[in-house]
Design a protein around this motif. Sequence first.
Motif, PDB file in Angstrom:
ATOM      1  N   TRP A  76       0.837  -1.202   0.000  1.00 45.02           N
ATOM      2  CA  TRP A  76       0.000   0.000   0.000  1.00 45.02           C
ATOM      3  C   TRP A  76       0.874   1.255   0.000  1.00 45.02           C
ATOM      4  N   THR A  77       0.235   2.385  -0.283  1.00 40.97           N
ATOM      5  CA  THR A  77       0.956   3.649  -0.441  1.00 40.97           C
ATOM      6  C   THR A  77       1.143   4.347   0.904  1.00 40.97           C
ATOM      7  N   LEU A  78       2.375   4.782   1.154  1.00 40.78           N
ATOM      8  CA  LEU A  78       2.654   5.582   2.351  1.00 40.78           C
ATOM      9  C   LEU A  78       3.078   6.975   1.889  1.00 40.78           C
ATOM     10  N   ALA A  79       2.293   7.977   2.263  1.00 42.57           N
ATOM     11  CA  ALA A  79       2.623   9.362   1.908  1.00 42.57           C
ATOM     12  C   ALA A  79       2.034  10.296   2.948  1.00 42.57           C
ATOM     13  N   ASP A  80       2.774  11.323   3.297  1.00 39.68           N
ATOM     14  CA  ASP A  80       2.313  12.337   4.265  1.00 39.68           C
ATOM     15  C   ASP A  80       1.865  11.713   5.582  1.00 39.68           C
ATOM     16  N   VAL A  82       0.487   8.855   6.140  1.00 40.33           N
ATOM     17  CA  VAL A  82      -0.795   8.178   6.027  1.00 40.33           C
ATOM     18  C   VAL A  82      -0.655   6.975   5.093  1.00 40.33           C
ATOM     19  N   ILE A  83      -1.307   5.865   5.438  1.00 42.08           N
ATOM     20  CA  ILE A  83      -1.334   4.704   4.530  1.00 42.08           C
ATOM     21  C   ILE A  83      -2.604   4.798   3.695  1.00 42.08           C
ATOM     22  N   THR A  84      -2.463   4.594   2.399  1.00 46.69           N
ATOM     23  CA  THR A  84      -3.655   4.554   1.542  1.00 46.69           C
ATOM     24  C   THR A  84      -3.703   3.216   0.813  1.00 46.69           C
ATOM     25  N   VAL A  85      -4.905   2.653   0.757  1.00 51.57           N
ATOM     26  CA  VAL A  85      -5.107   1.378   0.071  1.00 51.57           C
ATOM     27  C   VAL A  85      -4.629   1.515  -1.371  1.00 51.57           C
ATOM     28  N   PRO A 110     -12.254   9.282   1.450  1.00 58.38           N
ATOM     29  CA  PRO A 110     -11.915  10.486   0.658  1.00 58.38           C
ATOM     30  C   PRO A 110     -13.109  11.437   0.545  1.00 58.38           C
ATOM     31  N   SER A 111     -12.822  12.732   0.572  1.00 57.35           N
ATOM     32  CA  SER A 111     -13.910  13.725   0.540  1.00 57.35           C
ATOM     33  C   SER A 111     -14.701  13.649  -0.760  1.00 57.35           C
ATOM     34  N   ASP A 241     -13.811  -2.544  -4.729  1.00 54.02           N
ATOM     35  CA  ASP A 241     -14.857  -1.745  -5.386  1.00 54.02           C
ATOM     36  C   ASP A 241     -14.184  -0.557  -6.070  1.00 54.02           C
ATOM     37  N   PRO A 242     -14.879   0.053  -7.062  1.00 53.18           N
ATOM     38  CA  PRO A 242     -14.196   1.098  -7.859  1.00 53.18           C
ATOM     39  C   PRO A 242     -14.097   2.466  -7.199  1.00 53.18           C
ATOM     40  N   SER A 243     -14.629   2.654  -5.989  1.00 49.50           N
ATOM     41  CA  SER A 243     -14.572   3.995  -5.382  1.00 49.50           C
ATOM     42  C   SER A 243     -13.147   4.335  -4.948  1.00 49.50           C
ATOM     43  N   GLU A 244     -12.927   5.606  -4.670  1.00 45.37           N
ATOM     44  CA  GLU A 244     -11.593   6.103  -4.294  1.00 45.37           C
ATOM     45  C   GLU A 244     -11.057   5.360  -3.071  1.00 45.37           C
ATOM     46  N   PRO A 245      -9.778   5.035  -3.041  1.00 47.20           N
ATOM     47  CA  PRO A 245      -9.228   4.282  -1.905  1.00 47.20           C
ATOM     48  C   PRO A 245      -9.201   5.104  -0.618  1.00 47.20           C
ATOM     49  N   ILE A 246      -9.414   4.428   0.499  1.00 46.49           N
ATOM     50  CA  ILE A 246      -9.447   5.112   1.785  1.00 46.49           C
ATOM     51  C   ILE A 246      -8.057   5.076   2.434  1.00 46.49           C
TER      52      ILE A 246
END
Length: 257
Positions: A76-80, A82-85, A110-111, A241-246
């Motif tokens: 998963w992505t680590l940036a700022d 925060v971990i993002t899926v 995500p907003s 699911d296709p929504s933005e990753p949390i």
Amino acid sequence: MKSILIIFACLIGNVALAQDENLPKPELTEVWEPVPKIVTPAEKPGDPPSDAVVLFNGKNLDAWVSPKDPSGPAKWTLADGVITVKKGTGPIRTRQSFMDYQFHLEYRIPSHITGSGQARGNSGIFFAATGDGDSGYELQVLDGYNNKTYVNGQVGSIYKQHIPLANASRKPGEWQTYDVIWTAPRFNDDGSLKSPARITAFHNGVLVQNNVEIKGATTYRGNPTYKKHGPGPILLQDHGDPSEPISYRNIWLREIK
Ligand code: MG
């Protein structure tokens, strides 16, 4: 008259004293040992206290692996901080296994989240994830602010087992907290269930699961069942699911021995 009153008061006092002497001494019900260990609480509520196992503090993903390739780093992505899926890479799970614990985690939908129902910010926390993929017992993570779905699958539910006692969701874009007390199931030598898992969960400080009995490992179809296991890791779901990753941050636990 005054002296009669004083004598009367003394008599009453003596009777009360005599009655007290017939009662067990209060010291008999005082317990002095074992002395609870000292734990220094965090300065900011929600941060790890001194004896916590810190699983993510914003710096690295060292405590996590991707089950698809457990020898390498978690994908998963680590940036700022925060971990993002990272969609399509599968779930991540802790390197370490645990039995019973107090657990804290923060997540953010995500907003600009899109989709609806189960396809709107779906992830999840799986306790005792001893098998492959999304194994274990899922506490649902999903946008619940203005998002209708089946109630035993909404945020705060034990997926397809227990409806949450309340919907305490914050708006997408805001950080939200889960605080959980997890008691692992126990098994007999022959593999039969000795005692089921239990969970208490607070969502944004609001009680959503009150020491409920888990019916078995989470399953999408059919009824949950138990299969013998010991201590297990904690897994965070890549739902697909296709929504933005949390995103997730500030993850820690305190083992209950
Ligand atoms: Mg989920």
